[in-house]
Design a protein around this motif. Structure first.
Motif, PDB file in Angstrom:
ATOM      1  N   ASP A 180      75.301  29.929 -57.680  1.00  0.00           N
ATOM      2  CA  ASP A 180      74.124  30.347 -56.922  1.00  0.00           C
ATOM      3  C   ASP A 180      73.935  29.514 -55.661  1.00  0.00           C
ATOM      4  O   ASP A 180      73.216  29.914 -54.746  1.00  0.00           O
ATOM      5  CB  ASP A 180      72.872  30.224 -57.802  1.00  0.00           C
ATOM      6  CG  ASP A 180      72.991  31.078 -59.058  1.00  0.00           C
ATOM      7  OD1 ASP A 180      72.991  32.307 -58.929  1.00  0.00           O
ATOM      8  OD2 ASP A 180      73.097  30.502 -60.157  1.00  0.00           O
ATOM      9  N   ALA A 181      74.564  28.358 -55.627  1.00  0.00           N
ATOM     10  CA  ALA A 181      74.580  27.509 -54.436  1.00  0.00           C
ATOM     11  C   ALA A 181      75.837  26.663 -54.499  1.00  0.00           C
ATOM     12  O   ALA A 181      76.338  26.342 -55.582  1.00  0.00           O
ATOM     13  CB  ALA A 181      73.337  26.622 -54.364  1.00  0.00           C
ATOM     14  N   TYR A 182      76.367  26.322 -53.342  1.00  0.00           N
ATOM     15  CA  TYR A 182      77.589  25.521 -53.321  1.00  0.00           C
ATOM     16  C   TYR A 182      77.568  24.574 -52.127  1.00  0.00           C
ATOM     17  O   TYR A 182      76.788  24.713 -51.181  1.00  0.00           O
ATOM     18  CB  TYR A 182      78.833  26.421 -53.243  1.00  0.00           C
ATOM     19  CG  TYR A 182      79.100  26.981 -51.863  1.00  0.00           C
ATOM     20  CD1 TYR A 182      79.838  26.272 -50.917  1.00  0.00           C
ATOM     21  CD2 TYR A 182      78.595  28.226 -51.483  1.00  0.00           C
ATOM     22  CE1 TYR A 182      80.063  26.783 -49.638  1.00  0.00           C
ATOM     23  CE2 TYR A 182      78.815  28.743 -50.223  1.00  0.00           C
ATOM     24  CZ  TYR A 182      79.551  28.005 -49.297  1.00  0.00           C
ATOM     25  OH  TYR A 182      79.762  28.502 -48.040  1.00  0.00           O
ATOM     26  N   GLY A 183      78.436  23.600 -52.191  1.00  0.00           N
ATOM     27  CA  GLY A 183      78.687  22.720 -51.066  1.00  0.00           C
ATOM     28  C   GLY A 183      80.182  22.564 -50.905  1.00  0.00           C
ATOM     29  O   GLY A 183      80.954  22.828 -51.842  1.00  0.00           O
ATOM     30  N   GLY A 184      80.595  22.151 -49.715  1.00  0.00           N
ATOM     31  CA  GLY A 184      82.006  21.921 -49.461  1.00  0.00           C
ATOM     32  C   GLY A 184      82.216  20.579 -48.787  1.00  0.00           C
ATOM     33  O   GLY A 184      81.275  20.000 -48.231  1.00  0.00           O
ATOM     34  N   ILE A 194      66.640  24.046 -56.614  1.00  0.00           N
ATOM     35  CA  ILE A 194      67.496  25.166 -57.026  1.00  0.00           C
ATOM     36  C   ILE A 194      68.005  24.931 -58.440  1.00  0.00           C
ATOM     37  O   ILE A 194      67.978  25.829 -59.295  1.00  0.00           O
ATOM     38  CB  ILE A 194      68.671  25.336 -56.037  1.00  0.00           C
ATOM     39  CG1 ILE A 194      68.158  25.806 -54.667  1.00  0.00           C
ATOM     40  CG2 ILE A 194      69.698  26.327 -56.581  1.00  0.00           C
ATOM     41  CD1 ILE A 194      69.222  25.831 -53.590  1.00  0.00           C
ATOM     42  N   HIS A 195      68.453  23.717 -58.701  1.00  0.00           N
ATOM     43  CA  HIS A 195      68.958  23.371 -60.031  1.00  0.00           C
ATOM     44  C   HIS A 195      67.853  23.447 -61.081  1.00  0.00           C
ATOM     45  O   HIS A 195      68.064  23.976 -62.185  1.00  0.00           O
ATOM     46  CB  HIS A 195      69.554  21.961 -59.993  1.00  0.00           C
ATOM     47  CG  HIS A 195      70.062  21.479 -61.316  1.00  0.00           C
ATOM     48  ND1 HIS A 195      71.168  22.010 -61.936  1.00  0.00           N
ATOM     49  CD2 HIS A 195      69.587  20.512 -62.152  1.00  0.00           C
ATOM     50  CE1 HIS A 195      71.370  21.395 -63.090  1.00  0.00           C
ATOM     51  NE2 HIS A 195      70.427  20.488 -63.245  1.00  0.00           N
ATOM     52  N   PHE A 201      75.599  17.618 -58.780  1.00  0.00           N
ATOM     53  CA  PHE A 201      76.109  17.717 -57.410  1.00  0.00           C
ATOM     54  C   PHE A 201      75.048  18.314 -56.501  1.00  0.00           C
ATOM     55  O   PHE A 201      74.439  19.334 -56.829  1.00  0.00           O
ATOM     56  CB  PHE A 201      77.365  18.599 -57.395  1.00  0.00           C
ATOM     57  CG  PHE A 201      77.865  18.916 -56.013  1.00  0.00           C
ATOM     58  CD1 PHE A 201      78.381  17.924 -55.198  1.00  0.00           C
ATOM     59  CD2 PHE A 201      77.792  20.211 -55.519  1.00  0.00           C
ATOM     60  CE1 PHE A 201      78.838  18.222 -53.927  1.00  0.00           C
ATOM     61  CE2 PHE A 201      78.249  20.519 -54.255  1.00  0.00           C
ATOM     62  CZ  PHE A 201      78.779  19.514 -53.456  1.00  0.00           C
ATOM     63  N   HIS A 202      74.836  17.678 -55.355  1.00  0.00           N
ATOM     64  CA  HIS A 202      73.872  18.159 -54.378  1.00  0.00           C
ATOM     65  C   HIS A 202      74.597  18.520 -53.086  1.00  0.00           C
ATOM     66  O   HIS A 202      75.092  17.637 -52.377  1.00  0.00           O
ATOM     67  CB  HIS A 202      72.813  17.088 -54.081  1.00  0.00           C
ATOM     68  CG  HIS A 202      72.017  16.669 -55.274  1.00  0.00           C
ATOM     69  ND1 HIS A 202      71.412  17.574 -56.126  1.00  0.00           N
ATOM     70  CD2 HIS A 202      71.727  15.440 -55.771  1.00  0.00           C
ATOM     71  CE1 HIS A 202      70.783  16.933 -57.081  1.00  0.00           C
ATOM     72  NE2 HIS A 202      70.963  15.635 -56.908  1.00  0.00           N
ATOM     73  N   PRO A 203      74.669  19.804 -52.738  1.00  0.00           N
ATOM     74  CA  PRO A 203      75.306  20.192 -51.470  1.00  0.00           C
ATOM     75  C   PRO A 203      74.585  19.579 -50.279  1.00  0.00           C
ATOM     76  O   PRO A 203      73.367  19.375 -50.313  1.00  0.00           O
ATOM     77  CB  PRO A 203      75.152  21.719 -51.468  1.00  0.00           C
ATOM     78  CG  PRO A 203      74.941  22.097 -52.892  1.00  0.00           C
ATOM     79  CD  PRO A 203      74.199  20.959 -53.510  1.00  0.00           C
ATOM     80  N   LYS A 216      72.952  27.823 -60.904  1.00  0.00           N
ATOM     81  CA  LYS A 216      74.177  27.029 -61.002  1.00  0.00           C
ATOM     82  C   LYS A 216      74.645  26.597 -59.616  1.00  0.00           C
ATOM     83  O   LYS A 216      74.775  27.418 -58.706  1.00  0.00           O
ATOM     84  CB  LYS A 216      75.282  27.832 -61.696  1.00  0.00           C
ATOM     85  CG  LYS A 216      76.539  27.012 -61.972  1.00  0.00           C
ATOM     86  CD  LYS A 216      77.561  27.816 -62.762  1.00  0.00           C
ATOM     87  CE  LYS A 216      78.808  26.987 -63.043  1.00  0.00           C
ATOM     88  NZ  LYS A 216      79.823  27.764 -63.802  1.00  0.00           N
ATOM     89  N   ILE A 217      74.911  25.294 -59.474  1.00  0.00           N
ATOM     90  CA  ILE A 217      75.359  24.710 -58.216  1.00  0.00           C
ATOM     91  C   ILE A 217      76.717  24.049 -58.438  1.00  0.00           C
ATOM     92  O   ILE A 217      76.949  23.434 -59.481  1.00  0.00           O
ATOM     93  CB  ILE A 217      74.361  23.655 -57.707  1.00  0.00           C
ATOM     94  CG1 ILE A 217      72.971  24.259 -57.539  1.00  0.00           C
ATOM     95  CG2 ILE A 217      74.829  23.035 -56.402  1.00  0.00           C
ATOM     96  CD1 ILE A 217      71.903  23.243 -57.167  1.00  0.00           C
ATOM     97  N   GLY A 218      77.597  24.180 -57.477  1.00  0.00           N
ATOM     98  CA  GLY A 218      78.903  23.550 -57.622  1.00  0.00           C
ATOM     99  C   GLY A 218      79.570  23.267 -56.297  1.00  0.00           C
ATOM    100  O   GLY A 218      79.115  23.710 -55.230  1.00  0.00           O
TER     101      GLY A 218
END
Length: 324
Positions: free
Chosen positions: A110-114, A187-188, A152-154, A193-195
């Protein structure tokens, strides 16, 4: 999947030109771009308009309220299934959107970071700064790494949020000082789900001088205390390390005047630490000048963050201040 790429902008027309140019080369074409000019004096409207025939792009000008609220302004106008937030000082690899789209089809996020990296065109100072922000000897190598402390926090230089998550959680409630971490925590907490998408990297120019880098990292140190004021459980032992290192280096300098025999041992430990940084940076960047500059950037990364952290720790926690 249709993406809405959101770019807040404040007095950086040259940066947005370089970023938009990289977006014209994307191998996945189902996206729009929203540029939000946040009350800039030196605006980028003319530059953005030159991309009208190459990108599905929209330009908005609003009164200055900070980057968090500029993103909210874009969320309300975006058409995408997924919102992607970029800082204006990045370059995007041609396969970025295709990589994200493929990953999201295989893994429900539902959210991501790179992660971020240094581009070959960056100056030696920019490469040294990038090293300091990703090195195992400074940040622990956990930025953009699957091995991180806790949830994990984007980070907003390279961050994605689904429309579904935004519709339930809303947008940013802080406009600066750790607003991206605060947002990802909410969000979490709402069950989304965040990854990390390890392959969804961008090239992050960050700052072009060490003085700018110092100001930015001092700000980051203060931002960690701002997050603590909203979410006390999010302050971990690892967040104290730059402050401890800063106090340790100051103590080492003072010890040379107070008790030289002990200072010799401490001086050797500090020298060994920066030698490790030098040789590791040399092995990573293959450039002797960048290795030397990495010593400076790593010193700034630790002390600027540490001093900002200590400043607001005492100002807002020890002495009970409550400014947000």
């Amino acid at each position: 999947m249709f993406f809405s790429i959101i770019i807040p902008l404040y007095n950086r027309p040259q940066e947005i030109d370089e970023l938009l140019d990289t977006l014209t080369r994307q191998t996945y074409s189902q996206f729009e771009v929203l540029v939000i000019e946040d009350g800039s004096v030196n605006d980028a409207k003319a530059i953005v308009e030159t991309y009208a025939d190459r990108l599905d792009i929209k330009y908005y000008f609003k009164e200055n309220a900070g980057q968090g609220f500029a993103r909210n302004y874009a969320f309300e106008r975006a058409l995408g299934d997924y919102f992607i937030i970029f800082d204006s000082d990045i370059l995007v690899p041609a396969d970025y959107l295709e990589t994200v789209r493929n990953y999201l089809h295989e893994h429900q996020l539902d959210a991501y970071g790179g992660p971020d990296a240094a581009h070959e065109s960056f100056t030696p100072v920019q490469k040294a700064i990038s090293y300091a922000m990703t090195s195992p000897f400074t940040t622990g190598g956990i930025r953009g790494n699957k091995k991180h402390v806790g949830q994990f926090h984007p980070r907003s230089f390279n961050m994605g949020v689904s429309r579904k998550a935004w519709e339930k959680v809303g947008g940013f409630i802080l406009t600066r000082l750790g607003e991206d971490i605060e947002y990802s925590i909410r969000i979490h907490e709402n069950g989304f789900k965040i990854g990390l998408i390890p392959e969804a990297k961008v090239y992050h120019k960050r700052r072009t001088s060490f003085s700018q880098f110092y100001k930015q990292l001092h700000f980051f140190g203060r931002a960690r205390i701002n997050i603590y004021k909203h979410f006390p459980k999010e302050l971990k032992l690892v967040h104290f390390f730059p402050a401890i290192a800063t106090v340790g280096m100051i103590g080492t300098i003072l010890m040379n005047f107070i008790y030289p025999p002990l200072a010799y041992i401490l001086d050797f430990m500090v020298l060994l630490y920066f030698m490790l940084i030098f040789f590791h940076s040399w092995s990573v960047n293959k450039f002797l000048k960048v290795a030397f500059l990495s010593i400076i950037s790593s010193f700034i990364q630790l002390t600027a963050y540490g001093l900002g952290f200590i400043q607001d720790l005492f100002k807002r926690v020890v002495f009970g201040g409550n400014r947000k």
